[in-house]
Every structure is written in structure tokens, then in C-alpha cells.
Write an enzyme that holds these catalytic residues in place. Structure first.
Site, mmCIF file in Angstrom:
data_model
loop_
_atom_site.group_PDB
_atom_site.id
_atom_site.type_symbol
_atom_site.label_atom_id
_atom_site.label_comp_id
_atom_site.label_asym_id
_atom_site.label_seq_id
_atom_site.Cartn_x
_atom_site.Cartn_y
_atom_site.Cartn_z
ATOM 1 N N ASP A 296 0.870 -1.173 0.000
ATOM 2 C CA ASP A 296 0.000 0.000 0.000
ATOM 3 C C ASP A 296 0.914 1.234 0.000
ATOM 4 O O ASP A 296 2.134 1.120 -0.197
ATOM 5 C CB ASP A 296 -0.996 -0.039 1.170
ATOM 6 C CG ASP A 296 -0.338 0.149 2.531
ATOM 7 O OD1 ASP A 296 0.914 0.233 2.598
ATOM 8 O OD2 ASP A 296 -1.065 0.212 3.538
ATOM 9 N N CYS B 288 3.131 -3.263 4.129
ATOM 10 C CA CYS B 288 2.244 -2.170 4.551
ATOM 11 C C CYS B 288 2.859 -1.560 5.814
ATOM 12 O O CYS B 288 3.998 -1.873 6.158
ATOM 13 C CB CYS B 288 0.808 -2.643 4.761
ATOM 14 S SG CYS B 288 0.545 -3.802 6.123
ATOM 15 N N THR C 214 2.361 -1.986 9.061
ATOM 16 C CA THR C 214 2.724 -2.958 10.099
ATOM 17 C C THR C 214 2.992 -4.359 9.558
ATOM 18 O O THR C 214 3.530 -5.195 10.281
ATOM 19 C CB THR C 214 1.561 -3.094 11.102
ATOM 20 O OG1 THR C 214 0.397 -3.510 10.365
ATOM 21 C CG2 THR C 214 1.280 -1.783 11.820
ATOM 22 N N HIS D 177 6.252 -31.414 9.812
ATOM 23 C CA HIS D 177 5.721 -30.081 9.503
ATOM 24 C C HIS D 177 4.806 -30.125 8.280
ATOM 25 O O HIS D 177 3.850 -29.353 8.195
ATOM 26 C CB HIS D 177 6.875 -29.099 9.303
ATOM 27 C CG HIS D 177 7.793 -29.034 10.480
ATOM 28 N ND1 HIS D 177 7.382 -28.580 11.712
ATOM 29 C CD2 HIS D 177 9.081 -29.441 10.628
ATOM 30 C CE1 HIS D 177 8.383 -28.684 12.566
ATOM 31 N NE2 HIS D 177 9.422 -29.208 11.944
HETATM 32 C C1 RB5 Z 1 -2.488 2.240 6.441
HETATM 33 O O1 RB5 Z 1 -2.694 3.416 7.141
HETATM 34 C C2 RB5 Z 1 -2.157 1.108 7.422
HETATM 35 O O2 RB5 Z 1 -3.294 0.784 8.148
HETATM 36 C C3 RB5 Z 1 -1.607 -0.087 6.673
HETATM 37 O O3 RB5 Z 1 -0.436 0.272 6.018
HETATM 38 C C4 RB5 Z 1 -1.260 -1.299 7.505
HETATM 39 O O4 RB5 Z 1 -0.391 -0.966 8.540
HETATM 40 C C5 RB5 Z 1 -2.410 -2.115 7.935
HETATM 41 O O5 RB5 Z 1 -2.275 -3.139 8.587
#
Ligand code: RB5
Length: 153
Positions: free
Chosen positions: A8, A65, A67, A133
Site C-alpha cells: 500500500d 504495509c 505494520t 511439519h
Molecule cells: C495504512 O494506514 C495502514 O493501516 C496499513 O499500512 C497497515 O499498517 C495495515 O495493517
């Protein structure tokens, strides 16, 4: 390997660096965007990458993204996808050895660039151990079938 990569807006810059690294390592990259730092919704990019992994159109996927968490949640909705956020050498290595992780989710906000490079390389080079596994990973596939997650469009 053929690797699909998506992010993203929060992962936009790190994704470019990951793609550079993958090219330097000799991998084929399918870049699924996003194409600008304009805010977008991470599930759209997670699903684009996960769909290719699910259909075995690529060997692996990498998602970035803020996190790594949202990407992971969305990617795991598709069958045959095993996505997880890794945050150090050990999780990158164990995710391959024990879980046969096929989608690596990275946090753009919490991980340094050198750590990400090291983790990506480790994750690409570490084989799945199989054996006991494999039985557990197979059990996860059975659960997908039992819960109606299937390969149908
Ligand atoms: C975007 O603001 C943020 O929510 C996204 O990059 C991610 O961290 C979502 O889990």
C-alpha cells in the site's frame, strides 16, 4: 524464483527497495503496485498478490504495509496461501522451515532496510523441512476445505 510483490502507500518506498534486491538476486518480479504514494486500501494489493500465489502463477509473494498485519490478514483469506509478518532473522527462517510460508508480510514502519534485506534473502533461501511439519501444513489445507475456502473463482 518468480515472486509477486505488492504494497500500500505506507509500504511504497520499501517495496521499491525489495524489488531492487530481488532483481539483484536474479529473481523474476511481478510488481502489482501500488504505483504512487497516494493512499490506497491494503486488502486490494494483498489479494492481488495472494491470488497469484494461490493459483501457483508465482512461487512466492511479498507484501509491505505499515505494520505487515493488514496485508497478512487479507492474504490468508485465499486458499493455499500461508502469509505471516516476520520481524527478525529467526521468524524469517522458521516461517520457511516449519510453516512453508509462501507470502512474506513486512512492516515498512518498524523494520530497518538492512534487516529487511537480510530477512528477504534468508526467507528465499531457506527450504521447508517437510516431515512432521508437512503433516501440519496439510492439516491447515484440510481446514480451508472444511470451512468452504476453495479454489473456485
Ligand atoms: C495504512 O494506514 C495502514 O493501516 C496499513 O499500512 C497497515 O499498517 C495495515 O495493517
Amino acid at each position: 524464483m518468480r515472486i509477486a510483490v505488492g504494497s500500500d502507500h505506507r509500504g511504497y518506498q520499501i517495496r521499491a527497495k525489495v524489488i531492487d534486491l530481488l532483481h539483484r538476486l536474479g529473481h523474476e518480479v511481478v510488481d502489482l503496485g501500488t504505483d504512487s504514494p497516494e493512499p490506497v486500501d491494503y486488502p486490494d494489493f494483498a489479494v492481488a498478490v495472494a491470488r497469484m500465489v494461490s493459483k501457483k502463477e508465482v512461487d512466492r509473494g511479498i507484501l509491505v504495509c505499515g505494520t505487515g498485519l493488514g496485508m497478512c490478514i487479507a492474504a490468508n483469506k485465499l486458499p493455499n496461501v500461508r502469509a505471516a509478518p516476520c520481524h527478525d532473522d529467526l521468524t524469517a527462517e522458521m516461517s520457511r522451515r516449519h510453516n512453508d510460508l509462501n507470502v512474506l508480510c513486512l512492516s515498512a514502519d518498524m523494520l530497518g532496510e538492512r534487516l529487511i534485506d537480510r530477512m528477504v534473502e534468508l526467507w528465499l533461501n531457506t527450504p521447508f523441512e517437510g516431515g512432521r511439519h508437512a503433516r501440519r501444513v496439510e492439516r491447515i489445507s484440510q481446514i480451508e476445505h472444511e470451512s468452504g475456502i476453495c479454489d473456485c473463482e
